[in-house]
Design an enzyme around this catalytic site. Structure first.
Site, PDB file in Angstrom:
ATOM      1  N   SER A 138       6.178   2.703 -10.432  1.00 27.04           N
ATOM      2  CA  SER A 138       5.991   1.667 -11.422  1.00 27.04           C
ATOM      3  C   SER A 138       7.572   1.182 -11.873  1.00 27.04           C
ATOM      4  CB  SER A 138       5.539   2.247 -12.887  1.00 27.04           C
ATOM      5  OG  SER A 138       6.654   3.439 -13.033  1.00 27.04           O
ATOM      6  N   VAL A 139       8.117   0.489 -10.664  1.00 30.81           N
ATOM      7  CA  VAL A 139       9.330  -0.191 -10.631  1.00 30.81           C
ATOM      8  C   VAL A 139       9.389  -1.437 -11.822  1.00 30.81           C
ATOM      9  CG1 VAL A 139      11.126  -1.649  -9.495  1.00 30.81           C
ATOM     10  CG2 VAL A 139       9.939   0.547  -8.649  1.00 30.81           C
ATOM     11  N   CYS A 192       1.147  -7.829  -8.900  1.00 29.62           N
ATOM     12  CA  CYS A 192       1.980  -6.742  -9.229  1.00 29.62           C
ATOM     13  C   CYS A 192       1.441  -6.039 -10.097  1.00 29.62           C
ATOM     14  CB  CYS A 192       3.703  -6.907  -9.608  1.00 29.62           C
ATOM     15  SG  CYS A 192       4.525  -5.621 -10.178  1.00 29.62           S
ATOM     16  N   GLY A 202      -0.428  -1.538   4.039  1.00 26.72           N
ATOM     17  CA  GLY A 202      -1.002  -0.560   3.432  1.00 26.72           C
ATOM     18  C   GLY A 202      -1.222   0.703   3.873  1.00 26.72           C
ATOM     19  N   ILE A 239      -2.775  -5.481   1.585  1.00 27.68           N
ATOM     20  CA  ILE A 239      -2.761  -5.221   0.136  1.00 27.68           C
ATOM     21  C   ILE A 239      -1.437  -5.005  -0.488  1.00 27.68           C
ATOM     22  CG2 ILE A 239      -5.347  -4.383   0.390  1.00 27.68           C
ATOM     23  CD1 ILE A 239      -4.452  -1.716  -0.069  1.00 27.68           C
TER      24      ILE A 239
HETATM   25  C1  LIG Z   1       8.663   0.951  -4.903  1.00 26.72           C
HETATM   26  C2  LIG Z   1       7.689  -0.192  -4.392  1.00 26.72           C
HETATM   27  C3  LIG Z   1       8.186  -1.466  -4.818  1.00 26.72           C
HETATM   28  C4  LIG Z   1       7.329  -2.609  -4.674  1.00 26.72           C
HETATM   29  N1  LIG Z   1       7.547  -3.648  -4.888  1.00 26.72           N
HETATM   30  C5  LIG Z   1       6.878  -4.804  -4.611  1.00 26.72           C
HETATM   31  C6  LIG Z   1       7.116  -6.087  -4.968  1.00 26.72           C
HETATM   32  O1  LIG Z   1       8.276  -6.295  -5.531  1.00 26.72           O
HETATM   33  N2  LIG Z   1       6.516  -7.345  -4.656  1.00 26.72           N
HETATM   34  C7  LIG Z   1       5.386  -7.059  -3.919  1.00 26.72           C
HETATM   35  O2  LIG Z   1       4.843  -8.006  -3.596  1.00 26.72           O
HETATM   36  N3  LIG Z   1       5.061  -5.877  -3.304  1.00 26.72           N
HETATM   37  C8  LIG Z   1       5.821  -4.664  -3.838  1.00 26.72           C
HETATM   38  N4  LIG Z   1       5.500  -3.400  -3.378  1.00 26.72           N
HETATM   39  C9  LIG Z   1       3.975  -3.552  -2.448  1.00 26.72           C
HETATM   40  C10 LIG Z   1       4.573  -3.123  -1.226  1.00 26.72           C
HETATM   41  O3  LIG Z   1       5.239  -4.478  -0.703  1.00 26.72           O
HETATM   42  C11 LIG Z   1       3.221  -2.851  -0.323  1.00 26.72           C
HETATM   43  O4  LIG Z   1       2.289  -4.143  -0.489  1.00 26.72           O
HETATM   44  C12 LIG Z   1       2.455  -1.605  -0.586  1.00 26.72           C
HETATM   45  O5  LIG Z   1       3.403  -0.778  -0.830  1.00 26.72           O
HETATM   46  C13 LIG Z   1       1.556  -1.322   0.493  1.00 26.72           C
HETATM   47  O6  LIG Z   1       2.309  -0.913   1.559  1.00 26.72           O
HETATM   48  P1  LIG Z   1       2.796   0.459   2.208  1.00 26.72           P
HETATM   49  O7  LIG Z   1       1.615   1.622   2.121  1.00 26.72           O
HETATM   50  O8  LIG Z   1       3.330   0.258   3.612  1.00 26.72           O
HETATM   51  O9  LIG Z   1       4.014   0.771   1.261  1.00 26.72           O
HETATM   52  C14 LIG Z   1       6.213  -2.156  -3.715  1.00 26.72           C
HETATM   53  C15 LIG Z   1       5.683  -0.901  -3.319  1.00 26.72           C
HETATM   54  C16 LIG Z   1       6.854   0.014  -3.494  1.00 26.72           C
HETATM   55  C17 LIG Z   1       6.201   1.414  -3.173  1.00 26.72           C
END
Ligand SMILES: Cc1cc2nc3c(=O)[nH]c(=O)nc-3n(C[C@H](O)[C@H](O)[C@H](O)COP(=O)(O)O)c2cc1C
Ligand SMILES: Cc1cc2nc3c(=O)[nH]c(=O)nc-3n(C[C@H](O)[C@H](O)[C@H](O)COP(=O)(O)OP(=O)(O)OC[C@H]3O[C@@H](n4cnc5c(N)ncnc54)[C@H](O)[C@@H]3O)c2cc1C
Ligand code: FES
Lengths: 258, 301
Positions: free
Chosen positions: B69-70, B128, B241, B189
């Site tokens: 929940s940044v 987001c 994802g 996603i």
């Molecule tokens: C800590 C964190 C911060 C994220 N911040 C953003 C963001 O600023 N903008 C965005 O489009 N996605 C954000 N995401 C989502 C990721 O880009 C991605 O869509 C999502 O984590 C799924 O991929 P993963 O399972 O490989 O992490 C964030 C994910 C995490 C874990």
């Protein structure tokens, strides 16, 4: 890049408190007191994230360093399964360390529970300094590394919450009593929030240099994901700093405790 | 053998991109590997003005994943252009600016500014789950996605990627709306809205109560959504994802993605991006493909 290093020793120091000694040229070559390593506890998806653990002691000649951890949840329970000779996946050294005292200065460290470990590395790393250590534990069974702290400092004061060892009560009490008759050049603290908060606020009020090592839940551990926030003063306003990269050590006067 | 892929008029040297929000602006991971190796980098979500983000704790570990929940903590678009682009441009890798806003006007203004900046593409984050206003509100309906994309399209001089939320009933309807409004590419996603409770304290683990789920736990949901979206639209898709290795990445490509993004897995293995690129190369060799692009949609049904 491969982060696996050899475990050369494991030891149980008290109930649920364990030491792991790891050989790593890379980590021992770069580490400074206050830094931590990020440890992978499993190869699978359980306890998925790495766990941050402070560097507790470094032996430059053997190229080994110690981490000491308390068994709490999933990850640290898995750590208990590691044995001498095993490889362990550790990234480090990470974070920014303590400001080292100069020769001739007088310092005090105030640690509580698992917060005492980075303070040992600090004490062991400064020579020609007058060092007093204040350590707080729950009770006698939880007292660990007393000999190491005694050896690394000029004076050691131990307090236990229940009075079963050393002074009875919180460690802040003997520390504040000591502060009434001593003026250290620097104070370093790490441990439970109420303790570090009260030490930090006391030192700021008395205008004594004080550094605090903070804890927060981490994701990447290297400064990229912004999950490990800690509230700091930024001019008249506040900001969120990264415990893993901007810290874990922060100047007491910068911190906002809630 | 050719690992490069073309998406939305961008040529990536390979199909592996760092996911937004997990990779900062590249500096931290550049100490672990050569950023020249990446197909691209999607930077931390940018807003017009700097944002502080949400109260900590901002992360909870869950089985095979994390909740975060940044809340879009970022230095603002101007600081990004001034302080971060020069470093990113030292590397031969595509730079994708991920953007978010509270209103359609916010999105339009930030895209206008970034259209004149030295970046390769814009990724519209309408998904987001961690901010109170805007963002996910747009992303959760087809009409909302259409409106933002349409407004932005008129001022956008860069390839436009629209990043979709999985927190919807029918992903294909949303994807079609983005395509109809002029998106050059769809990425998905973003995180799945979730929650975790500390039963000892009887309190939510996250200060924000709810957060976005990512990591291996979300992978089957993500693969399914990429598969459905690929059948629904003609524009290329970037899938993500829960990708942790080449086999996960290839799964997304077979389902219809032209490229992939990896985020959370990097927290555990900081080399996951380069390991995955290498693994894709080996898979292509061993399975008789000529290039990475041929993997897209090569699912046998
Ligand atoms: C800590 C964190 C911060 C994220 N911040 C953003 C963001 O600023 N903008 C965005 O489009 N996605 C954000 N995401 C989502 C990721 O880009 C991605 O869509 C999502 O984590 C799924 O991929 P993963 O399972 O490989 O992490 C964030 C994910 C995490 C874990
Ligand atoms: C910079 C730093 C240095 C540390 N040094 C030490 C040390 O030397 N010795 C020691 O015993 N402990 C230390 N800790 C605390 C240690 O990281 C946690 O006790 C540990 O992560 C708990 O993991 P678990 O699997 O047992 O608990 P779980 O409850 O299963 O952990 C779940 C998640 O929460 C995180 N988490 C839980 N408690 C904490 C906490 N207090 N701080 C940060 N993350 C937490 C875990 O890392 C994990 O991601 C340190 C923490 C930080 C931030
Ligand atoms: S844990 Fe990722 S920035 Fe600190």
């Amino acid at each position: 890049m491969d982060f696996r290093e050899r475990i050369v020793k494991t030891e149980t120091l008290a109930k649920d408190i364990h030491l792991i000694r790891i050989r790593s040229e890379q980590i021992t070559g770069k580490a400074v007191p206050g830094q931590f390593v990020n440890v992978r506890c499993s190869n699978g998806l359980d306890a998925y994230l790495r766990r941050p653990i402070s560097i507790c002691s470094v032996c430059p000649t053997d190229k080994t360093f110690d981490i000491v951890y308390m068994k709490r949840g999933k990850g640290t329970s898995l750590l208990c399964g590691f044995c001498e000779g095993d490889m362990i996946d550790v990234i480090g050294p990470l974070g920014s360390g303590f400001t080292m005292p100069s020769a001739g200065e007088k310092i005090a460290v105030v640690g509580g529970g698992i917060g005492i470990f980075p303070l040992l590395y600090l004490l062991e790393s400064c020579n020609g300094v007058n060092k007093t250590a204040f350590l707080g534990f729950r009770s006698k069974d939880a007292v660990v590394m007393k000999d190491a702290f005694e050896y690394a400092s000029n004076k050691l004061v131990v307090a236990t919450d229940d009075g079963t060892f050393g002074v009875k009560g919180f460690v802040t009490k003997p520390f504040f009593d000591w502060l009434n008759v001593n003026r250290p050049d620097r104070v370093y603290t790490c441990g439970p929030l109420p303790m570090i908060k009260s030490v930090a606020e006391h030192c700021v009020k008395k205008k004594i240099f004080c550094e605090v090592s903070m804890e927060q839940r981490m994701g990447c551990g290297i400064g990229a994901c912004l999950v490990c926030s800690c509230k700091v003063k930024e001019g008249p306003d506040f900001d969120y700093a990264r415990v893993c990269k901007d810290g874990p050590v922060f100047p007491a006067e910068k911190l906002i405790f809630e | 053998m050719d690992l490069s892929v073309n998406i939305a008029g961008m040529k990536l040297k390979n199909p592996v991109i760092a996911a937004s929000g997990t990779f900062g602006f590249g500096k931290e991971y550049s100490k672990f590997f050569d950023l020249n190796k990446l197909g691209g980098i999607s930077v931390k979500g940018l807003t017009l003005e700097p944002r502080k983000g949400n109260e900590p704790p901002r992360i909870a570990e869950t089985p095979g994943g994390i909740l975060n929940s940044v809340g879009l903590q970022n230095p603002g678009v101007h600081a990004f252009i001034r302080d971060e682009i020069p470093f990113l441009r030292e590397f031969d890798t595509a730079v994708i600016a991920n953007v978010a806003g509270n209103t359609v006007d916010d999105y339009r203004a930030i895209v206008e500014i970034l259209s004149d900046a030295d970046i390769d593409a814009i990724e519209l984050n309408v998904s987001c789950p961690n901010v109170k206003e805007g963002c996910l509100l747009f992303g959760s309906t087809a009409a909302g996605v259409f409106d933002v994309t349409d407004a932005v399209r008129k001022v956008c001089k860069k390839p436009l990627i629209v990043k979709l939320s999985p927190n919807v009933t029918d992903i294909t309807e949303i994807a079609r709306a983005a395509e109809a409004a002029g998106a050059d590419c769809i990425s998905l996603i973003n995180t799945i809205l979730g929650m975790s409770i500390d039963v000892e304290k009887r309190k939510p683990v996250l200060a924000n109560v709810m957060g976005g789920l990512s990591g291996p736990a979300v992978k089957p949901v993500a693969v399914r959504m990429v598969y459905q979206t690929a059948k629904a639209v003609k524009v290329p898709i970037i899938g993500m994802g829960g990708i942790s290795n080449e086999s996960d990445a290839i799964e997304f490509m077979l389902a219809g993605a032209s490229a992939v993004m990896i985020g959370t897995a990097g927290f555990v293995n900081p080399n996951v991006w380069v390991d995955t690129i290498q693994g894709i190369e080996e898979y292509i060799k061993e399975n008789g493909f000529d290039n990475a692009a041929d993997l897209t949609g090569a699912l046998i049904e």
